[in-house]
Design a protein around this motif. Sequence first.
Motif, PDB file in Angstrom:
ATOM      1  N   ASN A 112       0.854  -1.175  -0.099  1.00  0.00           N
ATOM      2  CA  ASN A 112      -0.013   0.078  -0.159  1.00  0.00           C
ATOM      3  C   ASN A 112       0.959   1.287   0.101  1.00  0.00           C
ATOM      4  O   ASN A 112       0.463   2.232   0.330  1.00  0.00           O
ATOM      5  CB  ASN A 112      -0.972   0.101   1.241  1.00  0.00           C
ATOM      6  N   ASP A 113       2.135   1.113  -0.459  1.00  0.00           N
ATOM      7  CA  ASP A 113       2.829   2.068  -0.545  1.00  0.00           C
ATOM      8  C   ASP A 113       2.575   3.260  -1.468  1.00  0.00           C
ATOM      9  O   ASP A 113       2.297   3.146  -2.657  1.00  0.00           O
ATOM     10  CB  ASP A 113       4.457   1.779  -0.735  1.00  0.00           C
ATOM     11  N   GLU A 114       2.273   4.558  -0.986  1.00  0.00           N
ATOM     12  CA  GLU A 114       1.527   5.562  -1.722  1.00  0.00           C
ATOM     13  C   GLU A 114       2.571   5.962  -3.016  1.00  0.00           C
ATOM     14  O   GLU A 114       1.954   6.409  -3.994  1.00  0.00           O
ATOM     15  CB  GLU A 114       1.482   6.769  -0.803  1.00  0.00           C
ATOM     16  N   GLU A 115       3.802   5.881  -2.743  1.00  0.00           N
ATOM     17  CA  GLU A 115       4.712   6.365  -3.761  1.00  0.00           C
ATOM     18  C   GLU A 115       4.656   5.390  -4.890  1.00  0.00           C
ATOM     19  O   GLU A 115       4.606   5.530  -6.104  1.00  0.00           O
ATOM     20  CB  GLU A 115       6.161   6.614  -3.270  1.00  0.00           C
ATOM     21  N   ASP A 116       4.628   4.235  -4.342  1.00  0.00           N
ATOM     22  CA  ASP A 116       4.478   2.910  -5.488  1.00  0.00           C
ATOM     23  C   ASP A 116       3.154   3.039  -6.656  1.00  0.00           C
ATOM     24  O   ASP A 116       3.340   3.055  -7.649  1.00  0.00           O
ATOM     25  CB  ASP A 116       4.586   1.422  -4.811  1.00  0.00           C
ATOM     26  N   HIS A 117       2.211   3.396  -5.736  1.00  0.00           N
ATOM     27  CA  HIS A 117       0.755   3.643  -6.714  1.00  0.00           C
ATOM     28  C   HIS A 117       0.752   4.820  -7.236  1.00  0.00           C
ATOM     29  O   HIS A 117       0.454   4.950  -8.559  1.00  0.00           O
ATOM     30  CB  HIS A 117      -0.219   3.452  -5.451  1.00  0.00           C
ATOM     31  N   LEU A 118       1.449   6.068  -6.755  1.00  0.00           N
ATOM     32  CA  LEU A 118       1.647   7.209  -7.864  1.00  0.00           C
ATOM     33  C   LEU A 118       2.605   6.934  -8.822  1.00  0.00           C
ATOM     34  O   LEU A 118       2.125   7.284  -9.941  1.00  0.00           O
ATOM     35  CB  LEU A 118       2.393   8.239  -6.667  1.00  0.00           C
ATOM     36  N   ARG A 119       3.468   6.211  -8.802  1.00  0.00           N
ATOM     37  CA  ARG A 119       4.676   5.791  -9.894  1.00  0.00           C
ATOM     38  C   ARG A 119       3.561   4.959 -11.057  1.00  0.00           C
ATOM     39  O   ARG A 119       3.710   5.331 -12.186  1.00  0.00           O
ATOM     40  CB  ARG A 119       5.498   5.232  -9.655  1.00  0.00           C
ATOM     41  N   LEU A 120       2.696   4.177 -10.683  1.00  0.00           N
ATOM     42  CA  LEU A 120       2.161   3.344 -11.330  1.00  0.00           C
ATOM     43  C   LEU A 120       1.021   4.206 -12.053  1.00  0.00           C
ATOM     44  O   LEU A 120       0.863   4.101 -13.385  1.00  0.00           O
ATOM     45  CB  LEU A 120       1.322   2.188 -10.761  1.00  0.00           C
ATOM     46  N   ALA A 121       0.293   5.034 -11.387  1.00  0.00           N
ATOM     47  CA  ALA A 121      -0.597   5.959 -11.864  1.00  0.00           C
ATOM     48  C   ALA A 121      -0.121   6.683 -13.057  1.00  0.00           C
ATOM     49  O   ALA A 121      -0.725   7.113 -13.992  1.00  0.00           O
ATOM     50  CB  ALA A 121      -1.259   6.768 -10.858  1.00  0.00           C
ATOM     51  N   GLN A 122       1.000   7.476 -12.794  1.00  0.00           N
ATOM     52  CA  GLN A 122       1.988   8.392 -13.639  1.00  0.00           C
ATOM     53  C   GLN A 122       2.098   7.292 -15.040  1.00  0.00           C
ATOM     54  O   GLN A 122       1.976   7.920 -16.117  1.00  0.00           O
ATOM     55  CB  GLN A 122       3.261   8.659 -13.019  1.00  0.00           C
ATOM     56  N   LEU A 182      -5.975  15.895 -12.406  1.00  0.00           N
ATOM     57  CA  LEU A 182      -5.157  14.690 -12.503  1.00  0.00           C
ATOM     58  C   LEU A 182      -3.717  14.905 -12.902  1.00  0.00           C
ATOM     59  O   LEU A 182      -2.765  14.515 -12.593  1.00  0.00           O
ATOM     60  CB  LEU A 182      -5.776  13.991 -13.813  1.00  0.00           C
ATOM     61  N   GLU A 183      -3.598  15.918 -13.954  1.00  0.00           N
ATOM     62  CA  GLU A 183      -2.283  16.263 -14.406  1.00  0.00           C
ATOM     63  C   GLU A 183      -1.378  17.079 -13.364  1.00  0.00           C
ATOM     64  O   GLU A 183      -0.350  16.388 -13.169  1.00  0.00           O
ATOM     65  CB  GLU A 183      -2.467  17.187 -15.596  1.00  0.00           C
ATOM     66  N   ALA A 184      -2.028  17.739 -12.482  1.00  0.00           N
ATOM     67  CA  ALA A 184      -1.451  18.206 -11.420  1.00  0.00           C
ATOM     68  C   ALA A 184      -0.917  17.124 -10.425  1.00  0.00           C
ATOM     69  O   ALA A 184       0.293  17.083 -10.027  1.00  0.00           O
ATOM     70  CB  ALA A 184      -2.195  19.382 -10.591  1.00  0.00           C
ATOM     71  N   MET A 185      -1.822  16.283 -10.146  1.00  0.00           N
ATOM     72  CA  MET A 185      -1.454  15.152  -9.134  1.00  0.00           C
ATOM     73  C   MET A 185      -0.328  14.185  -9.541  1.00  0.00           C
ATOM     74  O   MET A 185       0.673  14.286  -8.911  1.00  0.00           O
ATOM     75  CB  MET A 185      -2.497  14.411  -8.876  1.00  0.00           C
ATOM     76  N   LEU A 186      -0.434  13.925 -11.067  1.00  0.00           N
ATOM     77  CA  LEU A 186       0.563  13.088 -11.695  1.00  0.00           C
ATOM     78  C   LEU A 186       2.166  13.847 -11.940  1.00  0.00           C
ATOM     79  O   LEU A 186       2.877  13.030 -12.008  1.00  0.00           O
ATOM     80  CB  LEU A 186      -0.019  12.549 -12.706  1.00  0.00           C
TER      81      LEU A 186
END
Length: 594
Positions: free
Chosen positions: A382-392, A582-586
């Motif tokens: 559930n690491d947020e950074e890992d999921h952020l990288r996947l979303a990006q 979305l663009e800002a978050m990613l």
Amino acid sequence: MPPQLPPTLRIHHNPDPTAPKRRSLLATTALPTPGTTIATFTTPLLALPDGASMRTTCNYCLRTPTSTGPNPTSGTPTSPSGTQPPFSLKACTACKAAVYCDPACQRAHWKAGHKGECGVFGRVRAQAGRDWLPTPVRAVAQVLLLLHQGGGGAAAARVREAFGWGVKGKEGEGKGKEGGGDDGVVLEGNVEGFRKDGEVWRDMELQAKGAVVYAGLGEGEEVLKQAREVLCKIQTNAFNRLDADTGMTGIFLDAGLAMVNHSCVPNAFIGFDKRTAVLRTERPIQEGEEITISYIDNTLPKTARREALRLYHFECDCPRCKDDLDVYEVCQSSPDIRLNSFSLQPDLAKLRNPSIDRSKVSKAEIDAIYKKWQALTVPEGNDEEDHLRLAQARWEVCRPLVEAGMWAVEPLPTTIGQLAMSWQTSYKMVVYALPLLCFISTECDPIKLVAPFMPWRIKGVMGIVMLLAVTGEFTASGELATRCTHEGIVGTLAMADQVSMCEALLRLAIHHGSIGASEDWGVLKEAKAMLADLESLEGREQESKLLRAWARDPEDPEGAAFFESQVLGPIKALSSFAVETLEAMLDGKSLVKR
């Protein structure tokens, strides 16, 4: 004798042994109204919850204890008036594994098959140390016991007939391509087709062996062969009983329902409500026309659809597949477009003439995008950074679709939807989930699922209601401006009549839910209860009057004007902020005030 069918359907047999469809169901009368019930199936051969869910679901009627939902006026959990009160599940006193909501369900399930399988769970507990079985293994064990133990009444007789027990030279088509006997009883198994797929066949052999062992039938080659054949027939003919309320899955197998053939441009769809399956029209059907449904997610790109159909052992030749039509092209030719005049996308011209640029991405590139998207590794934790990288990474893969404005083409809607789902459960990001859901409900779902009464579109509308309940509370308390950095979102919500927005959306959900789902559908019952709560609020008589007039007649001048300004206007505004959010978050920009 063939499965019992309503007078609206008849079985058509093709005498050509080389025909891809040896058997089909035809309409005996015209069914001009989308959402019309064609047939209801209430006595399935198998209806099982999925895996470990058998401990939280009545194993006969498949009800789950009623959950509570947020009140749109307060954002706090309530028990909606008019809904069934929560109930407790009680385990079978013998096996302690299967659970039931009341003694009547327990008695009915005992006759339907649990009498034979009850002892199975003792062996499962002793050998595997658990009190549940994977659904395919449990299904095969249940069928084998009904076939081998004799007796069993009407349920066992129907299972023996459907699985061809003791019947030679009789194999019907089911949900596969090969044909057989004209009585339409025996389910097709496509055993040789499964056997050619090495990895799949190895898994099926293990499942079949497990079913035989746990059923206590020994491990002789003959019974193992029977188990493999039973499993192939279940895999070929059973439906994934997807519950739109809970997201839970399972197996639903009915010999009559199994005769409905596949199309990626179907004219009918199936809804599941507990132990019942209902076949409804998705679009107008002519007398003599074949009834078709989609076995898969038919909005996927062509290559992905072919892969999803691989285990059914046929190649689809529907118009979507033959001409490689994308979701926009299918939408443009749909007779259901007109139904969207009462929806969150009432601009029918936009559905008929979408503003997309196909020069930005070819259909071959769309297939490649989906394949690359699928290959991205999903983090295990559930690491947020890992999921952020996947979303990006997913967003970048979808970039050509973004540039083409093809928001409804997969995997772009799923990418946005998964982020929305993640943000809904995040204390920091919940406000930002609302523009995403508004965007999906106006720019994606009306193209992918043209008929507004399709259950997943109704769920999308209800998702917006739930988030408006949360943001309404934030707005009332003054907390919204301290949680959100986006001035457009804050300003829109501050000026919006969020209670009227909720009422209008609930009226939409109730109208379309009454067409496309059972009256017992939990989502529909909850929407009705929430609307009753809103209507009881004092000081809203004029707003409710206008919304009732709009719901009766979407072209009512005053009601339509109120809906356009007070409901659709804010939803469009929120939707317009989705992409930049979305663009800002990613891009790693903070969207949350510290």
